[in-house]
Design a protein around this motif. Structure first.
Motif, short mmCIF file in Angstrom:
data_model
loop_
_atom_site.label_atom_id
_atom_site.label_comp_id
_atom_site.label_asym_id
_atom_site.label_seq_id
_atom_site.Cartn_x
_atom_site.Cartn_y
_atom_site.Cartn_z
N ASN A 194 0.82 -1.21 0.00
CA ASN A 194 0.00 0.00 0.00
C ASN A 194 0.86 1.26 0.00
OD1 ASN A 194 -2.37 -1.45 -0.04
ND2 ASN A 194 -2.85 -1.14 2.11
N VAL A 195 1.93 1.25 0.78
CA VAL A 195 2.83 2.41 0.82
C VAL A 195 3.46 2.63 -0.56
CG1 VAL A 195 5.02 3.24 1.77
CG2 VAL A 195 3.28 2.29 3.29
N SER A 196 3.91 1.55 -1.20
CA SER A 196 4.53 1.70 -2.53
C SER A 196 3.49 2.11 -3.57
CB SER A 196 5.24 0.42 -2.94
OG SER A 196 4.33 -0.63 -3.13
N THR A 197 2.27 1.61 -3.47
CA THR A 197 1.21 2.00 -4.41
C THR A 197 0.87 3.47 -4.25
OG1 THR A 197 0.29 -0.24 -4.38
CG2 THR A 197 -1.17 1.52 -5.11
N LEU A 198 0.74 3.92 -3.01
CA LEU A 198 0.43 5.33 -2.77
C LEU A 198 1.53 6.23 -3.30
CD1 LEU A 198 -1.15 5.22 0.80
CD2 LEU A 198 -2.27 5.91 -1.32
N SER A 199 2.78 5.86 -3.08
CA SER A 199 3.87 6.70 -3.57
C SER A 199 3.93 6.70 -5.10
CB SER A 199 5.21 6.27 -2.98
OG SER A 199 5.56 4.97 -3.42
N PHE A 200 3.65 5.55 -5.73
CA PHE A 200 3.65 5.48 -7.19
C PHE A 200 2.61 6.43 -7.78
CE2 PHE A 200 1.80 3.72 -11.07
CZ PHE A 200 2.91 3.72 -11.91
N TYR A 201 1.40 6.41 -7.26
CA TYR A 201 0.34 7.26 -7.81
C TYR A 201 0.54 8.73 -7.44
CZ TYR A 201 -1.91 3.27 -9.78
OH TYR A 201 -2.16 2.17 -10.56
N ALA A 202 1.17 9.00 -6.31
CA ALA A 202 1.50 10.38 -5.98
C ALA A 202 2.54 10.92 -6.96
CB ALA A 202 2.02 10.47 -4.55
N GLN A 234 -6.18 11.10 -1.23
CA GLN A 234 -6.65 11.09 0.15
C GLN A 234 -7.59 9.92 0.41
OE1 GLN A 234 -5.81 12.92 2.83
NE2 GLN A 234 -4.22 13.80 1.54
N PHE A 235 -8.43 9.61 -0.57
CA PHE A 235 -9.34 8.47 -0.42
C PHE A 235 -8.56 7.17 -0.32
CE2 PHE A 235 -12.18 5.21 -2.27
CZ PHE A 235 -13.17 5.24 -1.31
N MET A 236 -7.55 7.01 -1.18
CA MET A 236 -6.74 5.79 -1.13
C MET A 236 -5.93 5.72 0.16
SD MET A 236 -5.49 4.71 -4.95
CE MET A 236 -4.10 5.77 -4.95
N SER A 237 -5.39 6.84 0.63
CA SER A 237 -4.62 6.80 1.87
C SER A 237 -5.54 6.52 3.07
CB SER A 237 -3.83 8.08 2.07
OG SER A 237 -4.69 9.17 2.24
N TYR A 238 -6.78 7.00 3.01
CA TYR A 238 -7.75 6.67 4.07
C TYR A 238 -8.06 5.18 4.07
CZ TYR A 238 -12.14 6.36 6.60
OH TYR A 238 -13.14 5.97 7.46
N MET A 239 -8.22 4.62 2.87
CA MET A 239 -8.50 3.19 2.78
C MET A 239 -7.33 2.35 3.30
SD MET A 239 -10.30 2.89 -0.96
CE MET A 239 -10.19 1.13 -0.99
#
Length: 171
Positions: free
Chosen positions: A20-28, A68-73
């Motif tokens: 999840n951390v790597s996915t969030l950073s990729f999309y950011a 923000q929605f993905m980081s909340y999830m």
């Protein structure tokens, strides 16, 4: 292609958290990259019109809202001792809502970069409500409208005669 027999492998909480951390950073990075390319080329080659400013602001709202929605999830829960209790929702799960949010970020990034060629590429955002309506129809409305009525279980002759006698007594 060979398939393995046995139990389907599941992800552990720590692996889900790391992915999840790597996915969030990729999309950011994807959103920031598209926004950076757009600003750099617009500053050099184009002028900022009201249309460009408003559509850029809208795309920034889409990026921030989606992230923000993905980081909340994907928010994690830890115990008092620091042990990971809940890794959050797996953002890489197939068929989940995070998949659609990631698609929205990808679409917005592509539209923003392509809009440097022509402003008509902004019209591709109309695909979002079209896809949303299609998913609403396919997942919710169509199965509800076209559901087969539940069949009544067949009654034995004994139950039928008993029911007929009961009805005859009432009338």
């Amino acid at each position: 292609m060979t398939t393995k027999k046995g139990k389907i492998l599941t992800k552990g909480a720590k692996q889900i958290k790391e992915e999840n951390v790597s996915t969030l950073s990729f999309y950011a990075y994807m959103a920031l990259g598209a926004m950076g390319i757009y600003f750099a080329i617009t500053m050099v080659l184009f002028e900022f019109t009201l249309l460009r400013i408003s559509l850029t602001a809208f795309s920034a709202i889409v990026y921030v809202g989606s992230y923000q929605f993905m980081s909340y999830m994907a928010s994690t829960t830890y115990s008092e001792s620091g042990q990971l209790l809940d890794p959050g929702v797996d953002l890489n799960m197939e068929g989940g809502i995070a998949e659609h949010v990631k698609d929205l970020i990808i679409l917005t990034s592509g539209i923003q970069v392509l809009s440097l060629i022509s402003n008509y590429f902004w019209l591709l955002w109309l695909l979002v409500p079209l896809r949303g309506s299609w998913m609403l129809w396919k997942q919710i409305l169509a199965p509800w409208f076209f559901a087969q009525p539940q069949e009544q279980p067949e009654m034995s002759e004994k139950k039928m005669r008993k029911l007929e006698r009961k009805m005859a007594k009432r009338h």
